[in-house]
Design a protein around this motif. Structure first.
Motif, PDB file in Angstrom:
ATOM      1  N   ARG A  41       0.781  -1.212   0.010  1.00 51.48           N
ATOM      2  CA  ARG A  41      -0.157  -0.216  -0.305  1.00 51.48           C
ATOM      3  C   ARG A  41       0.761   1.485   0.408  1.00 51.48           C
ATOM      4  N   GLU A  42       1.992   0.644   0.639  1.00 55.68           N
ATOM      5  CA  GLU A  42       2.564   2.856   1.138  1.00 55.68           C
ATOM      6  C   GLU A  42       3.508   2.585  -1.015  1.00 55.68           C
ATOM      7  N   GLU A  43       3.786   1.288  -1.323  1.00 52.49           N
ATOM      8  CA  GLU A  43       4.161   1.151  -2.904  1.00 52.49           C
ATOM      9  C   GLU A  43       3.142   2.271  -3.703  1.00 52.49           C
ATOM     10  N   GLU A  44       2.158   1.716  -3.139  1.00 54.16           N
ATOM     11  CA  GLU A  44       1.447   2.386  -4.496  1.00 54.16           C
ATOM     12  C   GLU A  44       1.460   3.940  -4.022  1.00 54.16           C
ATOM     13  N   ARG A  45       0.800   4.142  -2.717  1.00 58.38           N
ATOM     14  CA  ARG A  45       0.702   5.800  -2.552  1.00 58.38           C
ATOM     15  C   ARG A  45       2.056   6.296  -3.233  1.00 58.38           C
ATOM     16  N   VAL A  46       3.459   5.956  -3.189  1.00 58.91           N
ATOM     17  CA  VAL A  46       4.607   6.429  -3.648  1.00 58.91           C
ATOM     18  C   VAL A  46       4.418   6.684  -5.585  1.00 58.91           C
ATOM     19  N   ALA A  47       3.717   5.232  -5.398  1.00 61.79           N
ATOM     20  CA  ALA A  47       3.572   5.460  -7.579  1.00 61.79           C
ATOM     21  C   ALA A  47       2.276   6.274  -7.644  1.00 61.79           C
TER      22      ALA A  47
END
Length: 122
Positions: A41-47
């Motif tokens: 989820r954190e990677e998705e938010r960053v993307a």
């Protein structure tokens, strides 16, 4: 089961501490189990944030290009209006000079006829 009579303060206190430790262990286990999902989820938010920044930069670039194009269009329109105004002024000047020449030619013809008439009378 324990008898209620044997349940003194120290027993209740240790039972509460054991329950608290069990809840804490369960919480830690659940957090570790959810760790890959949290990272995803954190990677998705960053993307998503990076994509949003790219879109904002693209919109800003397009807006800047449109402003530059508008300035160039305005300059072209101003130049065209100035050229048209110069053409109208030139046409007006040409018309005025033609009228002046025509007037001078008519006056010269009138003077010639007058001079001929006076010459015939003498």
């Amino acid at each position: 089961m324990r008898s209620k009579k044997d349940n003194d303060f120290a027993d209740r206190r240790s039972a509460a501490a054991d329950a608290k430790a069990a809840r804490l262990d369960a919480h830690r286990a659940a957090r570790e189990a959810a760790e890959p999902g949290r990272l995803a989820r954190e990677e998705e938010r960053v993307a998503v944030a990076a994509a949003r920044d790219e879109r904002q930069a693209e919109r800003a670039r397009i807006k800047l290009e449109e402003q530059e194009r508008a300035v160039l269009d305005q300059a072209a329109n101003d130049a065209a209006a100035k050229a048209e105004e110069a053409a109208v002024a030139k046409a007006e000047q040409d018309r005025s000079s033609r009228e002046a020449e025509d007037k001078a030619a008519r006056k010269a013809e009138r003077d010639r006829r007058y001079a001929n008439r006076k010459a015939r009378q003498r």
